[in-house]
Design an enzyme around this catalytic site. Structure first.
Site, PDB file in Angstrom:
ATOM      1  N   ASN A 287       0.867  -1.167   0.000  1.00 17.06           N
ATOM      2  CA  ASN A 287       0.000   0.000   0.000  1.00 17.06           C
ATOM      3  C   ASN A 287       0.909   1.225   0.000  1.00 17.06           C
ATOM      4  O   ASN A 287       1.427   1.628   1.038  1.00 17.06           O
ATOM      5  CB  ASN A 287      -0.892  -0.027   1.245  1.00 17.06           C
ATOM      6  CG  ASN A 287      -1.874   1.136   1.283  1.00 17.06           C
ATOM      7  OD1 ASN A 287      -1.835   2.031   0.431  1.00 17.06           O
ATOM      8  ND2 ASN A 287      -2.746   1.124   2.270  1.00 17.06           N
TER       9      ASN A 287
ATOM     10  N   LYS B 283       3.341   0.857   3.088  1.00 19.59           N
ATOM     11  CA  LYS B 283       3.054  -0.233   4.028  1.00 19.59           C
ATOM     12  C   LYS B 283       3.132  -1.540   3.261  1.00 19.59           C
ATOM     13  O   LYS B 283       2.754  -1.589   2.092  1.00 19.59           O
ATOM     14  CB  LYS B 283       1.639  -0.093   4.587  1.00 19.59           C
ATOM     15  CG  LYS B 283       1.476   1.044   5.537  1.00 19.59           C
ATOM     16  CD  LYS B 283       0.112   0.951   6.209  1.00 19.59           C
ATOM     17  CE  LYS B 283      -0.316   2.326   6.671  1.00 19.59           C
ATOM     18  NZ  LYS B 283      -1.690   2.641   6.479  1.00 19.59           N
TER      19      LYS B 283
ATOM     20  N   ARG C 237      -2.342  -2.028  -3.653  1.00 17.83           N
ATOM     21  CA  ARG C 237      -3.589  -1.291  -3.480  1.00 17.83           C
ATOM     22  C   ARG C 237      -3.540  -0.081  -4.412  1.00 17.83           C
ATOM     23  O   ARG C 237      -2.565   0.668  -4.435  1.00 17.83           O
ATOM     24  CB  ARG C 237      -3.698  -0.805  -2.037  1.00 17.83           C
ATOM     25  CG  ARG C 237      -4.902   0.069  -1.843  1.00 17.83           C
ATOM     26  CD  ARG C 237      -4.883   0.742  -0.504  1.00 17.83           C
ATOM     27  NE  ARG C 237      -6.093   1.509  -0.323  1.00 17.83           N
ATOM     28  CZ  ARG C 237      -6.164   2.625   0.402  1.00 17.83           C
ATOM     29  NH1 ARG C 237      -5.088   3.111   0.994  1.00 17.83           N
ATOM     30  NH2 ARG C 237      -7.308   3.259   0.524  1.00 17.83           N
TER      31      ARG C 237
ATOM     32  N   HIS D  69     -12.422   2.138  -0.156  1.00 25.23           N
ATOM     33  CA  HIS D  69     -12.312   1.082   0.871  1.00 25.23           C
ATOM     34  C   HIS D  69     -12.980  -0.221   0.437  1.00 25.23           C
ATOM     35  O   HIS D  69     -13.364  -1.045   1.279  1.00 25.23           O
ATOM     36  CB  HIS D  69     -13.005   1.501   2.194  1.00 25.23           C
ATOM     37  CG  HIS D  69     -12.371   2.662   2.892  1.00 25.23           C
ATOM     38  ND1 HIS D  69     -13.102   3.606   3.566  1.00 25.23           N
ATOM     39  CD2 HIS D  69     -11.074   3.016   3.036  1.00 25.23           C
ATOM     40  CE1 HIS D  69     -12.296   4.504   4.095  1.00 25.23           C
ATOM     41  NE2 HIS D  69     -11.051   4.162   3.786  1.00 25.23           N
TER      42      HIS D  69
ATOM     43  N   HIS E 146     -16.741   0.984   7.779  1.00 22.64           N
ATOM     44  CA  HIS E 146     -15.283   1.104   7.860  1.00 22.64           C
ATOM     45  C   HIS E 146     -15.003   2.455   8.506  1.00 22.64           C
ATOM     46  O   HIS E 146     -15.039   3.499   7.852  1.00 22.64           O
ATOM     47  CB  HIS E 146     -14.672   1.011   6.453  1.00 22.64           C
ATOM     48  CG  HIS E 146     -13.174   1.129   6.439  1.00 22.64           C
ATOM     49  ND1 HIS E 146     -12.332   0.066   6.181  1.00 22.64           N
ATOM     50  CD2 HIS E 146     -12.365   2.189   6.678  1.00 22.64           C
ATOM     51  CE1 HIS E 146     -11.074   0.478   6.263  1.00 22.64           C
ATOM     52  NE2 HIS E 146     -11.072   1.761   6.556  1.00 22.64           N
ATOM     53  N   LEU E 147     -14.759   2.431   9.817  1.00 21.41           N
ATOM     54  CA  LEU E 147     -14.583   3.681  10.565  1.00 21.41           C
ATOM     55  C   LEU E 147     -13.133   3.807  11.000  1.00 21.41           C
ATOM     56  O   LEU E 147     -12.742   3.333  12.068  1.00 21.41           O
ATOM     57  CB  LEU E 147     -15.520   3.709  11.779  1.00 21.41           C
ATOM     58  CG  LEU E 147     -17.007   3.416  11.501  1.00 21.41           C
ATOM     59  CD1 LEU E 147     -17.812   3.440  12.796  1.00 21.41           C
ATOM     60  CD2 LEU E 147     -17.584   4.413  10.496  1.00 21.41           C
TER      61      LEU E 147
ATOM     62  N   ALA F  54      -9.398   6.503  10.084  1.00 18.44           N
ATOM     63  CA  ALA F  54      -9.107   7.919   9.838  1.00 18.44           C
ATOM     64  C   ALA F  54      -9.910   8.367   8.611  1.00 18.44           C
ATOM     65  O   ALA F  54     -10.540   9.416   8.599  1.00 18.44           O
ATOM     66  CB  ALA F  54      -7.621   8.099   9.628  1.00 18.44           C
ATOM     67  N   GLY F  55      -9.867   7.551   7.565  1.00 17.30           N
ATOM     68  CA  GLY F  55     -10.832   7.696   6.472  1.00 17.30           C
ATOM     69  C   GLY F  55     -11.986   6.771   6.820  1.00 17.30           C
ATOM     70  O   GLY F  55     -11.765   5.704   7.380  1.00 17.30           O
TER      71      GLY F  55
ATOM     72  N   ARG G 115     -11.233  14.835   7.101  1.00 20.02           N
ATOM     73  CA  ARG G 115     -12.069  15.142   5.929  1.00 20.02           C
ATOM     74  C   ARG G 115     -13.479  15.498   6.372  1.00 20.02           C
ATOM     75  O   ARG G 115     -14.012  14.897   7.301  1.00 20.02           O
ATOM     76  CB  ARG G 115     -12.123  13.942   4.982  1.00 20.02           C
ATOM     77  CG  ARG G 115     -10.869  13.799   4.160  1.00 20.02           C
ATOM     78  CD  ARG G 115     -10.966  12.591   3.231  1.00 20.02           C
ATOM     79  NE  ARG G 115      -9.788  11.774   3.386  1.00 20.02           N
ATOM     80  CZ  ARG G 115      -9.739  10.463   3.198  1.00 20.02           C
ATOM     81  NH1 ARG G 115     -10.810   9.793   2.815  1.00 20.02           N
ATOM     82  NH2 ARG G 115      -8.620   9.808   3.365  1.00 20.02           N
TER      83      ARG G 115
ATOM     84  N   ASP H 147      -7.704  12.557  16.176  1.00 22.57           N
ATOM     85  CA  ASP H 147      -7.707  11.183  16.683  1.00 22.57           C
ATOM     86  C   ASP H 147      -8.863  10.990  17.667  1.00 22.57           C
ATOM     87  O   ASP H 147      -8.939  11.677  18.693  1.00 22.57           O
ATOM     88  CB  ASP H 147      -6.358  10.905  17.378  1.00 22.57           C
ATOM     89  CG  ASP H 147      -6.172   9.421  17.649  1.00 22.57           C
ATOM     90  OD1 ASP H 147      -7.142   8.759  18.084  1.00 22.57           O
ATOM     91  OD2 ASP H 147      -5.059   8.924  17.423  1.00 22.57           O
TER      92      ASP H 147
ATOM     93  N   GLY I 251      -9.885   1.309  12.395  1.00 23.95           N
ATOM     94  CA  GLY I 251      -9.367   1.810  13.675  1.00 23.95           C
ATOM     95  C   GLY I 251     -10.420   2.098  14.740  1.00 23.95           C
ATOM     96  O   GLY I 251     -10.350   1.567  15.852  1.00 23.95           O
TER      97      GLY I 251
ATOM     98  N   GLU J 117     -13.041  -1.058  15.095  1.00 23.32           N
ATOM     99  CA  GLU J 117     -12.501  -2.254  15.754  1.00 23.32           C
ATOM    100  C   GLU J 117     -12.173  -2.013  17.220  1.00 23.32           C
ATOM    101  O   GLU J 117     -12.273  -2.922  18.039  1.00 23.32           O
ATOM    102  CB  GLU J 117     -11.205  -2.709  15.046  1.00 23.32           C
ATOM    103  CG  GLU J 117     -11.456  -3.311  13.685  1.00 23.32           C
ATOM    104  CD  GLU J 117     -10.182  -3.508  12.877  1.00 23.32           C
ATOM    105  OE1 GLU J 117      -9.101  -3.702  13.476  1.00 23.32           O
ATOM    106  OE2 GLU J 117     -10.264  -3.455  11.634  1.00 23.32           O
TER     107      GLU J 117
ATOM    108  N   GLU K 229      -7.183  -6.002   4.614  1.00 25.10           N
ATOM    109  CA  GLU K 229      -7.061  -5.682   3.187  1.00 25.10           C
ATOM    110  C   GLU K 229      -5.871  -6.407   2.564  1.00 25.10           C
ATOM    111  O   GLU K 229      -5.931  -6.811   1.409  1.00 25.10           O
ATOM    112  CB  GLU K 229      -6.929  -4.159   3.006  1.00 25.10           C
ATOM    113  CG  GLU K 229      -8.233  -3.447   3.325  1.00 25.10           C
ATOM    114  CD  GLU K 229      -8.072  -1.965   3.596  1.00 25.10           C
ATOM    115  OE1 GLU K 229      -7.603  -1.617   4.698  1.00 25.10           O
ATOM    116  OE2 GLU K 229      -8.405  -1.159   2.730  1.00 25.10           O
TER     117      GLU K 229
HETATM  118  P1  AMP Z   1      -7.302   3.451  10.541  1.00 20.64           P
HETATM  119  O1  AMP Z   1      -7.399   4.545   9.529  1.00 20.64           O
HETATM  120  O2  AMP Z   1      -8.250   2.331  10.277  1.00 20.64           O
HETATM  121  O3  AMP Z   1      -5.897   3.002  10.807  1.00 20.64           O
HETATM  122  O4  AMP Z   1      -7.812   4.093  11.925  1.00 20.64           O
HETATM  123  C1  AMP Z   1      -7.051   5.062  12.592  1.00 20.64           C
HETATM  124  C2  AMP Z   1      -7.924   5.818  13.580  1.00 20.64           C
HETATM  125  O5  AMP Z   1      -8.555   4.897  14.481  1.00 20.64           O
HETATM  126  C3  AMP Z   1      -7.168   6.759  14.477  1.00 20.64           C
HETATM  127  O6  AMP Z   1      -7.089   8.036  13.887  1.00 20.64           O
HETATM  128  C4  AMP Z   1      -7.974   6.799  15.750  1.00 20.64           C
HETATM  129  O7  AMP Z   1      -8.839   7.911  15.696  1.00 20.64           O
HETATM  130  C5  AMP Z   1      -8.834   5.569  15.682  1.00 20.64           C
HETATM  131  N1  AMP Z   1      -8.614   4.675  16.815  1.00 20.64           N
HETATM  132  C6  AMP Z   1      -7.671   3.703  16.965  1.00 20.64           C
HETATM  133  N2  AMP Z   1      -7.801   3.088  18.157  1.00 20.64           N
HETATM  134  C7  AMP Z   1      -8.846   3.671  18.784  1.00 20.64           C
HETATM  135  C8  AMP Z   1      -9.496   3.491  20.050  1.00 20.64           C
HETATM  136  N3  AMP Z   1      -9.090   2.579  20.928  1.00 20.64           N
HETATM  137  N4  AMP Z   1     -10.538   4.300  20.331  1.00 20.64           N
HETATM  138  C9  AMP Z   1     -10.972   5.230  19.463  1.00 20.64           C
HETATM  139  N5  AMP Z   1     -10.414   5.438  18.261  1.00 20.64           N
HETATM  140  C10 AMP Z   1      -9.362   4.678  17.926  1.00 20.64           C
END
Ligand code: AMP
Length: 398
Positions: free
Chosen positions: A8, A15, A90, A179, A207-208, A210-211, A240, A282, A329, A332, A382
């Site tokens: 990726n 990555k 990707r 995604h 899919h929650l 950063a994006g 975003r 975050d 992120g 999960e 992914e």
């Molecule tokens: P990703 O883009 O799927 O890698 O998700 C990254 C985002 O997940 C980060 O910016 C965090 O806001 C969020 N995140 C990760 N761990 C946690 C958690 N334990 N509680 C709340 N948000 C989290």
């Protein structure tokens, strides 16, 4: 056993995961961050919890990938490069040209370049990653896995904007989503957990990260999704904005004297959770201070509201739903966020199983046994999907 690299490549990062296939065992994974930005950080995790980390300047992707391949040899993760028989990449935008993963040819690469207009931050980096790996591992099959491909099954009612039709025919102005690889993976896992064929299910996959994007999956296919022409649309994300009335954008530009590029940078990089909270992009930071910081609380409330709103839309569009799936992120890892969302959905038959929601780690059902609509937490993967697509391409080519 043959090894497949799932890649990726972003504009300043790369990555990767190296998997043994078809066993699907991850033998190494890592990331190169800050490529071209000085003090690049290169990490590989491998073996029995071993970690390799170097901080040094890596000027470009080619240098990064050379170092990565050399490290694989030095750390004896591979004995020689011929072991890596496939590389899957990707690629963010596949437009209407790609509705599934493909073996990369010159023609495919040229199309990925041309699609950079749809994903200016991503496609050029994805194409660069492909070219460098092709140069350094000329014997490995190279496969492009598109984020948009899964959503190519959306009906025109859902992918068209209510704009003059000629903009679609002239410029491909429509919704493509993103995604897709993640939505496809968790939907298949949910079907397995429910013990039913995916084609018989109505799912909403969340899919929650950063994006963030939400997809309605009907008859085993993507039926609608929250991201749009680009990944800027849909729900509130880390930085975003998600959906905004377009006329407001011109109004702000005029009053703040902002160029198109500046405005787009604000919508992509300074909005969302960061913009509303004025504190952090975050979710963890916002949850930590929500009791005392009203901006943090407001950003969380807006995020939850947008998620719930899209779920409601998709239930209505599909005429029901069998299960919701949380991933990425936030999806999960955030126990409180899942609770906040599901607590608003009791009216259509979901009840949260608090005990399961508090458990960490693997795939788990987070709705109670008597819920008529189920909810799951399923970690996305992914890289595994990419490696599987490479494997399928290898088998087809043989
Ligand atoms: P990703 O883009 O799927 O890698 O998700 C990254 C985002 O997940 C980060 O910016 C965090 O806001 C969020 N995140 C990760 N761990 C946690 C958690 N334990 N509680 C709340 N948000 C989290």
């Amino acid at each position: 056993m043959a090894k497949t690299m799932a890649v990726n490549a972003g504009s300043s990062s790369l990555k990767f995961q190296l998997l043994e296939m078809p066993a699907e065992t991850v033998i190494a994974k890592g990331v190169i961050e800050r490529i071209g930005l000085g003090d690049s950080i290169f990490t590989i995790k491998y073996g029995d919890g071993e970690k390799y980390e170097v901080v040094e300047d890596i000027d470009n992707h080619e240098q990064g990938i050379e170092k990565l391949l050399q490290a694989l040899l030095d750390l004896e993760i591979v004995a020689n490069f011929d072991e890596i028989t496939g590389v899957g990449h990707r690629v963010v935008a596949g437009g209407e040209w790609f509705n599934h993963s493909v073996v990369v040819t010159e023609e495919v690469l040229e199309k990925i370049d041309r699609l950079a207009a749809y994903a200016p931050l991503h496609n050029p980096a994805n194409a660069m990653g492909i070219r460098v790996f092709q140069k350094l591992l000329p014997n490995a099959i190279s496969v492009a896995v598109f984020d948009t491909a899964f959503h190519q099954t959306m009906p025109n009612v859902n992918y068209l904007y209510s704009l003059p039709y000629q903009y679609y025919t002239r410029y491909g102005a429509r919704k493509y989503g993103a995604h897709g690889t993640s939505h496809r993976y968790v939907a298949n896992r949910a079907a397995d957990l429910l013990g039913k064929p995916l084609v018989d299910l109505k799912l909403i996959t969340l899919h929650l990260g950063a994006g963030a994007s939400i997809t309605a999956i009907k008859d085993g296919k993507s039926f609608d999704t929250s991201m749009g022409f680009t990944p800027l649309a849909g729900i509130t994300m880390a930085t975003r904005s998600g959906d905004v009335d377009p006329s407001l954008i011109y109004y702000i530009q005029e009053h703040e004297n902002l160029s198109n590029d500046e405005m787009l940078a604000i919508l992509n990089g300074k909005s969302g959770l960061l913009g509303v909270s004025t504190l952090s992009a975050d979710m963890r930071d916002l949850l930590d201070v929500q009791e005392t910081n009203e901006h943090a609380k407001l950003a969380i409330d807006i995020f939850v509201n947008r998620v719930v709103k899209y779920i409601g839309q998709y239930v209505a569009e599909m005429g029901g739903v069998d299960a919701l799936v949380f991933t990425a992120g936030i999806g999960e890892n955030s126990v409180p966020l899942r609770k906040m969302i599901l607590d608003k959905l009791g009216y259509f038959g979901i009840k949260l199983n608090e005990e399961n929601n508090n458990k960490r780690g693997n795939e788990i059902e987070i709705s109670t046994a008597d819920s008529t609509v189920k909810a799951f937490m399923i970690p996305t993967n992914e890289e595994l999907m990419i490696a599987r697509d490479v494997e399928a391409a290898k088998n087809e080519n043989n």
